[in-house]
Design an enzyme around this catalytic site. Structure first.
Site, short mmCIF file in Angstrom:
data_model
loop_
_atom_site.label_atom_id
_atom_site.label_comp_id
_atom_site.label_asym_id
_atom_site.label_seq_id
_atom_site.Cartn_x
_atom_site.Cartn_y
_atom_site.Cartn_z
N ASP A 135 7.95 -9.11 0.03
CA ASP A 135 6.88 -9.13 0.82
C ASP A 135 5.62 -9.41 -0.17
O ASP A 135 4.35 -8.63 0.08
CB ASP A 135 6.67 -7.72 1.48
CG ASP A 135 5.80 -7.73 2.61
OD1 ASP A 135 5.18 -8.64 3.12
OD2 ASP A 135 5.41 -6.37 2.89
N ASP A 191 2.55 6.90 -9.41
CA ASP A 191 1.45 7.00 -10.26
C ASP A 191 0.36 6.28 -9.56
O ASP A 191 0.63 5.14 -8.66
CB ASP A 191 1.92 6.06 -11.23
CG ASP A 191 2.77 6.89 -12.47
OD1 ASP A 191 2.66 7.87 -12.40
OD2 ASP A 191 3.28 6.13 -13.37
N TRP A 192 -0.99 6.66 -9.88
CA TRP A 192 -2.06 5.93 -9.40
C TRP A 192 -2.31 4.95 -10.52
O TRP A 192 -2.50 5.16 -11.48
CB TRP A 192 -3.29 6.87 -9.45
CG TRP A 192 -4.58 6.25 -8.80
CD1 TRP A 192 -5.58 5.70 -9.87
CD2 TRP A 192 -5.12 6.12 -7.81
NE1 TRP A 192 -6.46 5.30 -9.21
CE2 TRP A 192 -6.26 5.33 -7.94
CE3 TRP A 192 -4.56 6.45 -6.47
CZ2 TRP A 192 -7.22 4.93 -6.86
CZ3 TRP A 192 -5.22 5.97 -5.19
CH2 TRP A 192 -6.52 5.22 -5.33
#
Length: 288
Positions: free
Chosen positions: A196, A93-94
């Protein structure tokens, strides 16, 4: 590249019509694109120079985080495991939105909630990556053995292989690794960690909702994650205040924080060179 993206979108939705494919900044490793279709926008990453499981590891990490129902992650729609010389691709998804005054508060609360999902062992049952570096994984019974054998020792070998360690630096790092049990807790709770979590790996969606991206997941001491958030900045004080409302920060944190940050400093030393050498040496001198 357009052909590869078109093929991926067609597999996701055969009825979709791609309207634009726009290259965007996507970090140092991958090529990144915003793909607009007639009914949905996608974020696409591609790479021709990574192992076949590179995006598999990322997709699996996103799913592990999603399964906790604690903090949002993009939906993964498609990824592949390419053969040699083929392009790896990941379609998600954006995510787009503006931060609000509550965004980092919610981020702190939700990361703490993520850390309350535990495993009986430390590590992970699949090898992965930190940035572009391969990261060997397995489950261990103690946090000390995991940090020694699957975090610091591999970085010692990689940094030395790339010529990043002087004889003195190598000797001090080796000594620290061999005596790591002097500083680390043997059995903190094994929390699910993003792995991260720096300032560039979270973003906001609609209504300022926080999302985590680009995970390198494993189970370990939650303070390991917090230590990295402090290394390069990007997290305001209200993040930590909100975190502590959900999850306590143990008294040994200040003693162990530089040691936890050392792993990420070694990763950056290996990848980017001597600009991180002084910080590595400062940490080694503190403990050895």
């Amino acid at each position: 590249m357009n052909r590869i993206i078109h093929e991926a979108i067609e597999k996701i939705n055969p009825n979709a019509t791609i309207e634009t494919i726009r290259s965007i900044s996507g970090g140092d490793i991958n090529q990144a694109y915003r793909v607009e279709t007639n009914n949905k926008n996608y974020f696409v990453k591609t790479n021709q120079h990574v192992p076949a499981n590179f995006f598999t590891f990322e997709a699996n990490g996103i799913q592990l985080i999603k399964n906790t129902n604690t903090i949002a992650v993009p939906t993964v729609h498609y990824y592949n495991e390419p053969k040699q010389h083929e392009h790896a691709i990941l379609v998600m998804d954006w995510i787009e939105g503006k931060s609000t005054e509550k965004s980092t508060i919610e981020l702190g609360e939700q990361v703490a909630a993520l850390h309350q999902h535990h495993h009986e062992k430390y590590g992970l049952d699949q090898d992965g990556f930190i940035g572009s570096l391969a990261q060997v994984n397995d489950f261990t019974d103690t946090w000390i053995s995991y940090m020694r054998d699957y975090r610091l020792l591999p970085q010692l070998l990689l940094a030395n292989e790339r010529g990043r360690l002087s004889n003195e630096r190598y000797a001090k790092l080796e000594k620290l690794i061999n005596h790591i049990d002097k500083w680390l807790p043997a059995n903190p709770k094994a929390s699910l960690l993003h792995g991260d979590l720096w300032g560039g790996n979270w973003l906001t969606g609609a209504n300022g909702k926080p999302f985590l991206i680009d995970p390198a997941v494993f189970y370990g001491d939650h303070l390991f994650e917090l230590a990295f958030t402090e290394l390069f900045g990007g997290f305001p004080q209200d993040f930590y205040n909100a975190y502590k409302e959900v999850m306590p920060i143990e008294d040994y944190y200040n003693d162990v924080k530089p040691l936890y940050q050392l792993y990420y400093l070694l990763v950056h030393l290996t990848l980017f060179g001597e600009g991180y050498g002084t910080a590595v040496d400062r940490t080694l001198n503190r403990y050895v």
